[in-house]
Scaffold this motif. Sequence first.
Motif, short mmCIF file in Angstrom:
data_model
loop_
_atom_site.label_atom_id
_atom_site.label_comp_id
_atom_site.label_asym_id
_atom_site.label_seq_id
_atom_site.Cartn_x
_atom_site.Cartn_y
_atom_site.Cartn_z
N LYS A 26 0.68 -1.88 0.13
CA LYS A 26 0.27 -0.20 -0.04
C LYS A 26 0.84 1.21 0.17
O LYS A 26 1.48 1.43 1.16
CB LYS A 26 -1.11 -0.27 1.37
CG LYS A 26 -2.20 0.82 1.46
CD LYS A 26 -2.42 1.21 2.40
CE LYS A 26 -4.09 1.52 2.41
NZ LYS A 26 -4.56 2.06 1.09
N THR A 54 -3.81 5.39 -2.39
CA THR A 54 -3.74 4.32 -3.66
C THR A 54 -2.43 4.47 -4.86
O THR A 54 -1.90 5.75 -5.05
CB THR A 54 -5.22 4.36 -4.11
OG1 THR A 54 -5.36 5.85 -4.59
CG2 THR A 54 -6.00 4.41 -2.69
N TRP A 55 -2.54 2.81 -5.71
CA TRP A 55 -1.93 3.61 -6.43
C TRP A 55 -2.75 3.95 -7.40
O TRP A 55 -2.19 4.83 -8.10
CB TRP A 55 -1.83 1.71 -6.84
CG TRP A 55 -0.97 0.99 -6.01
CD1 TRP A 55 -1.09 -0.14 -5.35
CD2 TRP A 55 0.48 1.47 -6.21
NE1 TRP A 55 0.28 -0.51 -4.44
CE2 TRP A 55 1.21 0.04 -5.12
CE3 TRP A 55 1.50 2.27 -6.56
CZ2 TRP A 55 2.31 0.30 -4.58
CZ3 TRP A 55 2.87 2.52 -6.20
CH2 TRP A 55 3.25 1.04 -5.00
N LYS A 56 -4.13 4.63 -7.59
CA LYS A 56 -4.90 4.70 -8.72
C LYS A 56 -4.13 6.41 -8.06
O LYS A 56 -3.91 7.29 -9.31
CB LYS A 56 -6.48 5.00 -8.72
CG LYS A 56 -7.27 5.78 -9.12
CD LYS A 56 -8.33 5.35 -8.90
CE LYS A 56 -9.28 6.09 -10.06
NZ LYS A 56 -10.60 5.91 -9.76
N GLN A 57 -4.48 6.39 -7.02
CA GLN A 57 -3.43 8.24 -7.03
C GLN A 57 -2.06 8.48 -7.08
O GLN A 57 -1.81 9.04 -7.63
CB GLN A 57 -3.75 8.43 -5.12
CG GLN A 57 -5.21 8.75 -4.58
CD GLN A 57 -5.19 9.02 -3.49
OE1 GLN A 57 -4.30 8.01 -2.68
NE2 GLN A 57 -6.60 9.38 -2.88
N THR A 78 -2.39 -3.92 -9.42
CA THR A 78 -1.27 -2.87 -9.44
C THR A 78 -0.09 -3.30 -10.40
O THR A 78 0.44 -1.63 -10.91
CB THR A 78 -0.72 -3.43 -7.71
OG1 THR A 78 -1.35 -3.05 -6.82
CG2 THR A 78 0.27 -2.17 -8.03
#
Length: 172
Positions: free
Chosen positions: A65, A81-84, A143
Amino acid sequence: MTLQEMQKLKEDVAKMQALVNEISARVDRGIAEAMAEETHSAPEPFSFESIVSINLPLNDFKGKKPTGLFLPGRPRVNLGTWKQVAVELLKDCINDPDRKAKLYALRGTASGRNRVFVDAVPDTMRSPAEISRNLFVECHYDTATLLHVVLHILLKSVGYDYSQVNVALKNS
């Protein structure tokens, strides 16, 4: 040329030399300050995290994370988050007008088997994230795939150097 004209010319040259010396001293001070900032701005992890390069093998990030992102010359960006992470990297990329134009040119053309990676509208995306006006990125990937799309397909193709980017990861 008269003696008076030569003396005036000599005075003008002395004034120019003084200005050159002042500019040189200011540049030297600026370089010294920038070097001091770089040495003091090295990422400092919190006790619950580790800081690693974004250039690790992408599978190394699976199950981890993110807690922060360190972009060169910018303060830490806290995120979760990985999206962020993907959005923040792409937003940093488009700060350069040339790279922004190249990324906009990829809209609707760069795609995987089933979905486009970037587009002008989010309609065909399952999990779109807005990067800029009329620029959306698909983020509905695991991810490693998300990082592969963002780093190796999008950022690399527009000439964004992410070699100095670090990410803070929550310790297990």
